[in-house]
Design a protein around this motif. Structure first.
Motif, PDB file in Angstrom:
ATOM      1  N   ARG A  76      -2.718   0.281   5.910  1.00 50.87           N
ATOM      2  CA  ARG A  76      -2.512  -0.394   4.625  1.00 50.87           C
ATOM      3  C   ARG A  76      -1.229   0.181   4.037  1.00 50.87           C
TER       4      ARG A  76
ATOM      5  N   GLN B 260      -4.937  -1.460  11.291  1.00 45.08           N
ATOM      6  CA  GLN B 260      -5.596  -0.260  10.782  1.00 45.08           C
ATOM      7  C   GLN B 260      -4.864   0.355   9.594  1.00 45.08           C
TER       8      GLN B 260
ATOM      9  N   THR C  52      -7.328   2.593   7.337  1.00 42.30           N
ATOM     10  CA  THR C  52      -8.637   2.031   7.059  1.00 42.30           C
ATOM     11  C   THR C  52      -9.632   2.497   8.126  1.00 42.30           C
ATOM     12  N   GLY C  53     -10.864   2.086   7.998  1.00 44.20           N
ATOM     13  CA  GLY C  53     -11.874   2.464   8.969  1.00 44.20           C
ATOM     14  C   GLY C  53     -12.534   3.777   8.599  1.00 44.20           C
ATOM     15  N   GLU C  54     -13.144   4.410   9.597  1.00 43.87           N
ATOM     16  CA  GLU C  54     -13.913   5.621   9.374  1.00 43.87           C
ATOM     17  C   GLU C  54     -13.034   6.850   9.523  1.00 43.87           C
TER      18      GLU C  54
ATOM     19  N   HIS D 270      -6.505   8.557   5.403  1.00 42.47           N
ATOM     20  CA  HIS D 270      -7.625   7.782   4.862  1.00 42.47           C
ATOM     21  C   HIS D 270      -7.780   8.040   3.361  1.00 42.47           C
TER      22      HIS D 270
ATOM     23  N   GLY E 296      -5.421   6.121   1.304  1.00 43.30           N
ATOM     24  CA  GLY E 296      -5.530   4.684   1.492  1.00 43.30           C
ATOM     25  C   GLY E 296      -4.564   4.087   2.473  1.00 43.30           C
TER      26      GLY E 296
ATOM     27  N   GLY F 196       0.829  -1.195   0.000  1.00 42.49           N
ATOM     28  CA  GLY F 196       0.000   0.000   0.000  1.00 42.49           C
ATOM     29  C   GLY F 196       0.859   1.240   0.000  1.00 42.49           C
TER      30      GLY F 196
END
Length: 336
Positions: free
Chosen positions: A82, A80, A241-243, A235, A238, A49
């Motif tokens: 990537r 959490q 992850t999550g909200e 986020h 990328g 990632g």
């Protein structure tokens, strides 16, 4: 051919999981013949990632970014993430540990030392490691700054304009996602070939920076801008992850800062009386500040004026000033 760095890392950046340790910078001095300087570093890796470097403490008296990165490092776990996030929370560690803009060892300003020198001063060696060892392993670098001891900013995102249309589009997108109250861009002029911004451009790495407040303190408002903006960007690309935190409301105000007319400098040494506040709109010719003379109190103060219209983004903090000190700088609305 670039000479190899003398710094070594206790952390293996290719290793999965969350790992902490130090960059070891050999430092032989009177009190420690075979010593090394411990520059804290951490890596959180989970598969493939984005490869991200998060930096603070480029200037040691800029605390908001250091606190934000330390809190994020403690909070996130590999599941959490990537890709890989590397944390360099106190990049110029001697300066950060002393609470100074520049290093107490060599008076080095890390953000004026790139591309560095593997055989140079302590600060030059740190700059060399960042540009030639770390950045080639990264896709993004986020370098959190603030006003430090001498300046206070409206919390802002910061980036450099690019002649590459796609790089500029991505840069402006990151600024909008970061979502500080203001975001400003500037051109590559002056000393900028010696900054981390220039180093990232040379290495083909996307760069985002900030000016998060300052005044030698950490305010809840500036820290919130840093923490939420950082998570939104991670986020967005990328890497987390999550909200994500919700988008900034209102959206960031995009500005441009031009060297020269947008800056106001002290015309004399003395006591600085500001005549405007941060966030105020001014016109060309408006009074900016007065310089009062302690040695001749009967003398009329010298008046400094704004040379251009704009929003007051930055204001000097200490009352005592010398000729040539930056008193203010402005930003003007920018449309890409």
């Amino acid at each position: 051919m670039t000479r190899p760095s003398r710094l070594s890392s206790e952390v293996d950046f290719g290793r999965e999981g969350k790992h902490t340790g130090f960059l070891r910078l050999p430092h032989s001095v009177h009190r420690s013949a075979y010593g090394w300087l411990p520059i804290p570093i951490a890596s959180v890796k989970n598969g493939d990632g984005p490869r991200v470097l998060l930096m603070a403490g480029n200037h040691g008296d800029e605390y908001e970014g250091q606190v934000a990165l330390m809190k994020l490092l403690r909070a996130i776990e590999p599941a959490q993430v990537r890709g890989r996030i590397v944390f360099l929370t106190a990049a110029n560690f001697p300066a950060a540990f002393a609470g100074m803009r520049t290093s107490p060892i060599d008076d080095g300003n890390l953000n004026r030392m790139f591309p560095g020198d593997p055989d140079g001063t302590v600060t030059q060696q740190i700059a060399h490691w960042i540009e030639h060892v770390m950045l080639p392993q990264c896709d993004y670098v986020i370098d959190l700054h603030s006003g430090g001891s001498s300046l206070m900013y409206v919390p802002s995102g910061l980036a450099r304009l690019s002649t590459d249309p796609e790089r500029q589009r991505r840069t402006l997108e990151l600024l909008r996602v970061f979502g500080a109250p203001c975001s400003y861009v500037g051109s590559a002029t002056g000393t900028e070939d010696r900054t981390l911004t220039a180093a990232a451009a040379r290495q083909g790495v996307m760069h985002l920076s900030s000016e998060l407040g300052g005044g030698g303190q950490v305010t809840p408002a500036a820290l919130r801008v840093a923490e939420e903006g950082l998570r939104r960007v991670l986020h967005h690309i990328g890497a987390l992850t999550g909200e994500a935190p919700p988008p900034a409301d209102p959206p960031t105000r995009l500005l441009k800062v031009e060297m020269g007319a947008h800056y106001v400098y002290a015309p004399d040494g003395g006591l600085f009386e500001p005549l405007v506040e941060l966030g105020q709109e001014v016109a060309a010719g408006d009074p900016a500040g007065l310089i009062h003379f302690q040695d001749t109190p009967w003398r009329e103060p010298t008046l400094a004026r704004f040379a251009a219209p704009g929003l007051v983004l930055c204001k000097r903090v200490p009352g005592r000033t010398e000729r040539g000190d930056c008193l203010f700088h402005l930003g003007a609305d920018f449309t890409p």
